[in-house]
Design a protein around this motif. Structure first.
Motif, PDB file in Angstrom:
ATOM      1  N   GLY A 189       0.885  -1.076   0.089  1.00 17.11           N
ATOM      2  CA  GLY A 189      -0.093  -0.047  -0.105  1.00 17.11           C
ATOM      3  C   GLY A 189       0.980   1.330  -0.084  1.00 17.11           C
ATOM      4  O   GLY A 189       2.047   1.029   0.043  1.00 17.11           O
ATOM      5  N   PRO A 190       0.249   2.406  -0.169  1.00 13.61           N
ATOM      6  CA  PRO A 190       1.034   3.832  -0.291  1.00 13.61           C
ATOM      7  C   PRO A 190       1.728   4.087   1.304  1.00 13.61           C
ATOM      8  O   PRO A 190       1.406   3.663   2.292  1.00 13.61           O
TER       9      PRO A 190
ATOM     10  N   PRO B  71      15.282   6.052  -5.587  1.00 15.11           N
ATOM     11  CA  PRO B  71      14.767   4.601  -5.774  1.00 15.11           C
ATOM     12  C   PRO B  71      13.534   4.776  -6.202  1.00 15.11           C
ATOM     13  O   PRO B  71      12.754   5.602  -5.502  1.00 15.11           O
ATOM     14  N   PRO B  72      13.086   3.766  -6.898  1.00 14.81           N
ATOM     15  CA  PRO B  72      11.503   3.840  -7.233  1.00 14.81           C
ATOM     16  C   PRO B  72      10.651   3.390  -5.972  1.00 14.81           C
ATOM     17  O   PRO B  72      11.237   2.365  -5.245  1.00 14.81           O
ATOM     18  N   VAL B  73       9.501   4.036  -5.735  1.00  8.02           N
ATOM     19  CA  VAL B  73       8.568   3.329  -4.467  1.00  8.02           C
ATOM     20  C   VAL B  73       7.472   2.930  -5.254  1.00  8.02           C
ATOM     21  O   VAL B  73       6.731   3.563  -5.796  1.00  8.02           O
ATOM     22  N   ILE B  74       7.093   1.543  -5.138  1.00  5.33           N
ATOM     23  CA  ILE B  74       5.944   1.037  -5.684  1.00  5.33           C
ATOM     24  C   ILE B  74       5.182   0.356  -4.660  1.00  5.33           C
ATOM     25  O   ILE B  74       5.494  -0.585  -4.006  1.00  5.33           O
TER      26      ILE B  74
ATOM     27  N   LEU C 222       8.106   6.626   2.545  1.00  2.00           N
ATOM     28  CA  LEU C 222       9.408   6.288   1.658  1.00  2.00           C
ATOM     29  C   LEU C 222       9.463   7.301   0.322  1.00  2.00           C
ATOM     30  O   LEU C 222      10.200   7.263  -0.337  1.00  2.00           O
ATOM     31  N   ALA C 223       8.006   7.659   0.066  1.00  2.00           N
ATOM     32  CA  ALA C 223       7.976   8.555  -1.221  1.00  2.00           C
ATOM     33  C   ALA C 223       8.684   9.645  -1.070  1.00  2.00           C
ATOM     34  O   ALA C 223       9.464  10.124  -1.857  1.00  2.00           O
ATOM     35  N   LEU C 224       8.409  10.350   0.195  1.00  2.00           N
ATOM     36  CA  LEU C 224       9.432  11.595   0.626  1.00  2.00           C
ATOM     37  C   LEU C 224      10.712  11.348   0.557  1.00  2.00           C
ATOM     38  O   LEU C 224      11.375  12.076  -0.200  1.00  2.00           O
TER      39      LEU C 224
END
Length: 68
Positions: free
Chosen positions: A11-12, A31-34, A16-18
């Motif tokens: 899930g979101p 790094p990609p965050v999926i 980690l996105a920040l």
């Protein structure tokens, strides 16, 4: 070509996105965050490696992938 390993989350995950955005600003590489569905995350949980393609699709690593 190699790239930073992706973070695969269940899930979101805004933290980690920040962190990925900050890494991109500081180091010019992020790094990609999926965010995976809980079902897809559980499927990958038992595998030792996975592969992410250019579209962001994630699948378990297969022996045939080693030849690429």
């Amino acid at each position: 070509m190699s790239a930073p390993a992706p973070f695969l989350t269940r899930g979101p995950d805004t933290f980690l996105a920040l962190a990925a955005i900050v890494a991109g600003q500081l180091y010019d590489r992020a790094p990609p965050v999926i965010a995976l569905s809980p079902e897809d995350h559980d499927t990958l949980r038992g595998t030792s490696a996975a592969r992410v393609d250019a579209t962001g699709a994630v699948r378990p690593f297969q022996a045939a992938d080693q030849r690429r």
